[in-house]
Design an enzyme around this catalytic site. Structure first.
Site: not given
Length: 438
Positions: A17, A108, A50, A312, A208, A13-14, A135, A139
């Site tokens: 980036t 989150k 879209r 990122g 978070k 879903l999605g 979160v 990491i």
């Protein structure tokens, strides 16, 4: 092909980036992932807003705008969600979990408000719910808290969990720039969203913090229970003052196990997000740019620090893929991941009762008796002064006071009383101080 070797089918879903990076990693590492899981991991479909938008490297035949239909398909085993938002995402994930499909999410905001509902749905069907990417990006943090430290007693979690605000404060510290100038630079470099409100006002960090506190203290904590302050009021003068004290300013998420206080015996949880001065010797002080770091204190393990890329596309996708491998492996071997642990059910103590320290900067009349009168107000509210610095400027003076630890309500009342004194021209800034005593 044996039963165990049947492919694990994934609904994504999605495909922004993070989603694009997930597709890339699933494709490039297909053989390694199959070896780690014990079965091939295949994309069954990708829900997007879209479908006609160009997405290089993403198979167009997998795209659909029907997310609700995708999560209910019989050939889907795992739902991976990187869309964000509360609704309709919550409904889609609940539907998937109630159908016995495992869920991996980076959401989150949703977890900070509705984790209980999601865990209940997962428990009812034996499905997995994983959310490492929610979160601190890449990491490894939540799984160590949930699993590696499950036998320990965590007392405090304090960290930098928002890369945008950390970049802004780092730039202000390094260059002397003001908040607006540093925000412009963060936007230019792509670290800040077009609307940075969720980051700079502390909403992102509060979500978070709620997740961290829930896991660390085995207690359900929602974002609404987290005291939240952003960085929009931090000035270049605040940063300079911190530097003069050998400190730097960071937006901190602080989760603590504390005494319940009042008539209630036992322990409570205090959770807050706000900018604070910390010593430059503290491990978190050297975390600059868009990086994240979380400092954990526990009875047996002592002090631990987790550091790395907090946001990122690729770093977040790495955390998502780690969860996906775990839930896929569980489906292959018939295992289950960790469930929600909220047995402690500790009360959440309001910020007014939390023990904090303040750095207070005042513009006052430069005449005899001013410092004594200000000190008397502190004494009336039973707040001890740790350090004082006064500099004269013609008929005015700058007075800087750092307190010892005291209830936040007492500190706030002290500041309010001081602001009304006839010789106090302005309360220039008030900031909390964390770390070692001065």
């Amino acid at each position: 092909m044996t039963e165990a070797a049947k492919p694990i089918r994934v609904a994504l879903l999605g495909c922004g980036t993070v989603g694009t990076q997930i597709v890339r990693l699933l494709t490039e590492q297909a053989d390694d992932l199959a070896a780690r899981v014990g079965a091939p991991v295949e994309l069954a479909g990708i829900a997007v807003r879209r479908a006609n938008k160009p997405r290089p490297g993403v198979p167009a035949e997998l795209l659909t705008t029907d997310a609700a239909g995708l999560v209910t398909r019989d050939d889907v085993d795992v739902v991976v969600e990187v869309i964000g938002g509360i609704e309709p995402t919550r409904d889609w994930l609940l539907t998937a979990l109630k159908a016995g499909k495992s869920v991996v999410t980076a959401n989150k905001a949703l977890l900070a408000e509705h984790a209980g509902d999601l865990f209940a749905a997962a428990d009812a069907t034996g499905a997995d719910l994983y959310f490492e990417a929610a979160v601190a990006g890449a990491i490894p943090l939540l799984r160590p808290l949930r699993e590696s430290m499950a036998g320990d007693r965590i007392t405090r979690v304090m960290g930098i969990v928002n890369g945008t605000t950390n970049f802004i404060l780092s730039a202000m510290d390094e260059t002397g720039a003001g908040y607006a100038e540093a925000l412009d630079e963060a936007s230019r470099l792509g670290y800040a969203e077009a609307d940075p409100t969720a980051d700079v006002e502390g909403y992102d960090a509060a979500s978070k913090a709620a997740i961290l506190a829930s896991i660390a203290f085995h207690t359900r904590v929602t974002a609404g229970q987290v005291h939240r302050e952003g960085i929009t009021g931090v000035t270049a003068a605040d940063v300079a003052a911190a530097r003069a004290l050998g400190r730097t300013i960071k937006l901190l998420a602080i989760c603590e196990r504390v005494e319940a206080g009042g008539d209630r015996p036992g322990e409570a949880v205090a959770v807050r997000v706000h900018p604070a001065m910390i010593p430059r010797s503290h491990p978190l002080a050297g975390v600059n740019g868009a990086f994240n770091a979380v400092f954990v204190e526990a009875d047996a393990a002592g002090q631990l620090m987790f550091y790395g890329q907090g946001a990122g596309g690729a770093p977040t996708a790495s955390a998502v893929l780690g969860d996906l491998v775990a839930v896929a492996r569980n489906r292959v071997v018939g295992g289950r991941g960790p469930r929600e642990s909220a047995y402690a059910d500790l009360p959440v103590r309001p910020i007014a009762q939390a023990a904090t320290r303040y750095h207070i900067s005042l513009d006052v009349a430069d005449r005899a008796g001013v410092l004594a009168a200000v000190a008397a107000v502190f004494a009336q509210h039973e707040v001890s002064i740790a350090a004082v610095r006064q500099e004269g400027r013609s008929s005015d003076a700058s007075l800087v006071i750092v307190t010892h630890s005291a209830p936040d309500a007492a500190l706030r009342s002290t500041v309010d009383k001081i602001a009304g004194l006839p010789f106090v021209h302005d309360v220039v800034s008030v900031m909390r101080v964390e770390g070692e005593e001065l």
